[in-house]
Design a protein around this motif. Sequence first.
Motif, PDB file in Angstrom:
ATOM      1  N   ARG A 242       0.836  -1.209   0.000  1.00  0.00           N
ATOM      2  CA  ARG A 242       0.000   0.000   0.000  1.00  0.00           C
ATOM      3  C   ARG A 242       0.871   1.258   0.000  1.00  0.00           C
ATOM      4  NH1 ARG A 242      -2.725  -1.569   3.764  1.00  0.00           N
ATOM      5  NH2 ARG A 242      -4.501  -2.445   2.631  1.00  0.00           N
ATOM      6  N   GLU A 243       2.004   1.177   0.700  1.00  0.00           N
ATOM      7  CA  GLU A 243       2.879   2.345   0.817  1.00  0.00           C
ATOM      8  C   GLU A 243       3.930   2.416  -0.279  1.00  0.00           C
ATOM      9  OE1 GLU A 243       4.408   1.923   4.750  1.00  0.00           O
ATOM     10  OE2 GLU A 243       2.492   2.390   5.711  1.00  0.00           O
ATOM     11  N   GLY A 244       3.953   1.397  -1.144  1.00  0.00           N
ATOM     12  CA  GLY A 244       4.930   1.396  -2.233  1.00  0.00           C
ATOM     13  C   GLY A 244       6.332   1.014  -1.801  1.00  0.00           C
ATOM     14  N   VAL A 245       6.460   0.336  -0.654  1.00  0.00           N
ATOM     15  CA  VAL A 245       7.767  -0.102  -0.154  1.00  0.00           C
ATOM     16  C   VAL A 245       8.170  -1.400  -0.860  1.00  0.00           C
ATOM     17  CG1 VAL A 245       9.070  -0.826   1.874  1.00  0.00           C
ATOM     18  CG2 VAL A 245       7.344   0.977   2.080  1.00  0.00           C
ATOM     19  N   ARG A 246       9.353  -1.417  -1.423  1.00  0.00           N
ATOM     20  CA  ARG A 246       9.814  -2.585  -2.168  1.00  0.00           C
ATOM     21  C   ARG A 246      10.587  -3.531  -1.251  1.00  0.00           C
ATOM     22  NH1 ARG A 246      11.540  -0.178  -8.167  1.00  0.00           N
ATOM     23  NH2 ARG A 246       9.501   0.787  -8.592  1.00  0.00           N
ATOM     24  N   THR A 247       9.881  -4.495  -0.711  1.00  0.00           N
ATOM     25  CA  THR A 247      10.494  -5.485   0.155  1.00  0.00           C
ATOM     26  C   THR A 247      10.933  -6.696  -0.679  1.00  0.00           C
ATOM     27  OG1 THR A 247       8.323  -6.407   0.632  1.00  0.00           O
ATOM     28  CG2 THR A 247       9.169  -4.746   2.172  1.00  0.00           C
ATOM     29  N   LEU A 248      11.458  -7.722  -0.020  1.00  0.00           N
ATOM     30  CA  LEU A 248      12.089  -8.842  -0.728  1.00  0.00           C
ATOM     31  C   LEU A 248      11.162  -9.535  -1.726  1.00  0.00           C
ATOM     32  CD1 LEU A 248      14.821 -10.280  -0.909  1.00  0.00           C
ATOM     33  CD2 LEU A 248      14.029 -11.851   0.865  1.00  0.00           C
ATOM     34  N   PRO A 249       9.926  -9.890  -1.367  1.00  0.00           N
ATOM     35  CA  PRO A 249       9.060 -10.533  -2.363  1.00  0.00           C
ATOM     36  C   PRO A 249       8.830  -9.656  -3.596  1.00  0.00           C
ATOM     37  CG  PRO A 249       8.135 -10.785  -0.158  1.00  0.00           C
ATOM     38  CD  PRO A 249       9.254  -9.794  -0.049  1.00  0.00           C
ATOM     39  N   VAL A 250       8.660  -8.368  -3.383  1.00  0.00           N
ATOM     40  CA  VAL A 250       8.442  -7.440  -4.494  1.00  0.00           C
ATOM     41  C   VAL A 250       9.684  -7.350  -5.374  1.00  0.00           C
ATOM     42  CG1 VAL A 250       8.077  -5.002  -5.090  1.00  0.00           C
ATOM     43  CG2 VAL A 250       6.659  -6.095  -3.346  1.00  0.00           C
ATOM     44  N   LEU A 251      10.861  -7.289  -4.745  1.00  0.00           N
ATOM     45  CA  LEU A 251      12.101  -7.204  -5.519  1.00  0.00           C
ATOM     46  C   LEU A 251      12.298  -8.441  -6.387  1.00  0.00           C
ATOM     47  CD1 LEU A 251      14.454  -5.618  -2.845  1.00  0.00           C
ATOM     48  CD2 LEU A 251      13.610  -4.530  -4.933  1.00  0.00           C
ATOM     49  N   LYS A 270       4.465   0.995  -7.705  1.00  0.00           N
ATOM     50  CA  LYS A 270       3.904   2.247  -7.201  1.00  0.00           C
ATOM     51  C   LYS A 270       3.150   1.977  -5.901  1.00  0.00           C
ATOM     52  CE  LYS A 270      -0.370   1.481  -9.796  1.00  0.00           C
ATOM     53  NZ  LYS A 270      -1.274   1.969 -10.852  1.00  0.00           N
ATOM     54  N   PRO A 271       2.886   3.022  -5.103  1.00  0.00           N
ATOM     55  CA  PRO A 271       2.009   2.841  -3.940  1.00  0.00           C
ATOM     56  C   PRO A 271       0.612   2.435  -4.408  1.00  0.00           C
ATOM     57  CG  PRO A 271       3.226   4.908  -3.783  1.00  0.00           C
ATOM     58  CD  PRO A 271       3.453   4.386  -5.176  1.00  0.00           C
ATOM     59  N   LEU A 272       0.007   1.498  -3.689  1.00  0.00           N
ATOM     60  CA  LEU A 272      -1.292   0.960  -4.096  1.00  0.00           C
ATOM     61  C   LEU A 272      -2.381   1.448  -3.155  1.00  0.00           C
ATOM     62  CD1 LEU A 272      -0.081  -2.637  -5.018  1.00  0.00           C
ATOM     63  CD2 LEU A 272      -0.853  -0.862  -6.598  1.00  0.00           C
ATOM     64  N   THR A 273      -2.815   2.668  -3.391  1.00  0.00           N
ATOM     65  CA  THR A 273      -3.852   3.261  -2.542  1.00  0.00           C
ATOM     66  C   THR A 273      -5.250   2.865  -2.984  1.00  0.00           C
ATOM     67  OG1 THR A 273      -3.741   5.258  -3.907  1.00  0.00           O
ATOM     68  CG2 THR A 273      -2.405   5.229  -1.904  1.00  0.00           C
ATOM     69  N   PRO A 275      -8.034   0.349  -3.440  1.00  0.00           N
ATOM     70  CA  PRO A 275      -8.295  -0.956  -2.812  1.00  0.00           C
ATOM     71  C   PRO A 275      -8.340  -2.112  -3.807  1.00  0.00           C
ATOM     72  CG  PRO A 275      -9.788   0.699  -1.931  1.00  0.00           C
ATOM     73  CD  PRO A 275      -9.086   1.338  -3.091  1.00  0.00           C
ATOM     74  N   ASP A 276      -8.885  -1.894  -4.973  1.00  0.00           N
ATOM     75  CA  ASP A 276      -8.978  -2.964  -5.962  1.00  0.00           C
ATOM     76  C   ASP A 276      -7.605  -3.346  -6.502  1.00  0.00           C
ATOM     77  OD1 ASP A 276     -11.723  -3.075  -5.683  1.00  0.00           O
ATOM     78  OD2 ASP A 276     -12.100  -1.670  -7.329  1.00  0.00           O
ATOM     79  N   GLU A 277      -6.789  -2.340  -6.794  1.00  0.00           N
ATOM     80  CA  GLU A 277      -5.434  -2.626  -7.273  1.00  0.00           C
ATOM     81  C   GLU A 277      -4.604  -3.292  -6.183  1.00  0.00           C
ATOM     82  OE1 GLU A 277      -4.448   0.512 -10.834  1.00  0.00           O
ATOM     83  OE2 GLU A 277      -3.687   0.965  -8.830  1.00  0.00           O
ATOM     84  N   HIS A 278      -4.794  -2.846  -4.946  1.00  0.00           N
ATOM     85  CA  HIS A 278      -4.063  -3.444  -3.831  1.00  0.00           C
ATOM     86  C   HIS A 278      -4.424  -4.916  -3.689  1.00  0.00           C
ATOM     87  CE1 HIS A 278      -3.429  -4.522   0.453  1.00  0.00           C
ATOM     88  NE2 HIS A 278      -2.339  -3.785   0.323  1.00  0.00           N
ATOM     89  N   ALA A 279      -5.698  -5.230  -3.734  1.00  0.00           N
ATOM     90  CA  ALA A 279      -6.155  -6.619  -3.615  1.00  0.00           C
ATOM     91  C   ALA A 279      -5.640  -7.469  -4.781  1.00  0.00           C
ATOM     92  CB  ALA A 279      -7.678  -6.658  -3.569  1.00  0.00           C
ATOM     93  N   GLU A 280      -5.625  -6.883  -5.973  1.00  0.00           N
ATOM     94  CA  GLU A 280      -5.127  -7.613  -7.144  1.00  0.00           C
ATOM     95  C   GLU A 280      -3.636  -7.922  -7.002  1.00  0.00           C
ATOM     96  OE1 GLU A 280      -4.675  -7.092 -12.019  1.00  0.00           O
ATOM     97  OE2 GLU A 280      -5.508  -5.451 -10.805  1.00  0.00           O
TER      98      GLU A 280
END
Length: 333
Positions: A242-251, A270-273, A275-280
């Motif tokens: 949601r905050e757009g932080v790139r942690t290990l799984p994302v990297l 990008k930050p996923l504010t 809700p639908d994009e975040h869930a996807e």
Amino acid sequence: MSTTTSAATIGVPGASDELAARLTEGLAAVDVRLREVVKHDDPFIAEASNHLVDAGGKRFRPMLTLLASELGEGRNSQVVDAAVGVELTHLASLYHDDVMDEADKRRGVTSANAAYGNSTAILVGDLLFGKASALVAGLGPEAVLIQAETFVRLCTGQIEDDRQAPADADPMEHYLAVLADKTGSLIATAARYGAMFGGASAEVVETMTKYGELVGMVFQLADDVLDVSSDVSGKPAGTDLREGVRTLPVLYALASTDPADDRLKELVSKPLTDPDEHAEALALLRAHPALQQAREHTVAVAAQAKALLDDLGDSDAVQLLRTLPEGVALRSA
């Protein structure tokens, strides 16, 4: 070794009865000393300072200080003060973290910033840093220098974490360096202090410092995996997404060259504010091999930490220290 109720209570299942009893007694002494140090004449400041102390927590860092002291002559008043200094530093950082994250809850209770306002939360965090420094000053100049260097690394890691990787930096190297500073440095100091003030040799102190930093990284790596796979400490899943932080799984997902992953890569860039994009994004990432890669990476770092202890014998304390990194890593399984 037998597993005891007291060992499980302090988060170290697998400790012998004798070691578990010593650690339990040590943590009780740490709690008494912690509350002595946090006391303040002003009732409001005392209440705000005790807000997160009273909320509890794992006391993982003091426990590691006590456990590392077992590699020398064991717990003494200096070990207890060192453990309290580390825990105070950790608590102080949480006050600041909650302001930065605009958190509403911490450890299941209202966060200090929500209860007292941002300004008070920041100042109480500063106050606790000051109390930690005053306590560590009683342990001598080397301990003061270690405390100061640790504090610099904590702040550096937090700044770099907020800034994300510069364009010319390797994102994975940047991420791991941030983890080493932001989380690894204080856990390294917890282990280092325990060995130092427990009277262990210089070689053992060096080993425990390296071990603690790796354990700290495992701790954060596991949290970052759990942020994708499940709830962490009551936080909604996917907070980092949601905050757009790139942690290990994302990297790992972003490193994919499979065109089928283009949608996922677009989302997590990008930050996923929404809700639908975040869930996807969360659903795609949970189903992606990147999540398992992140778990395997976490277990590999745990194995590195364990391997550092190969020359330390086979005492109850060393056996427990060997099981600790894997136990932390497997939270992400």
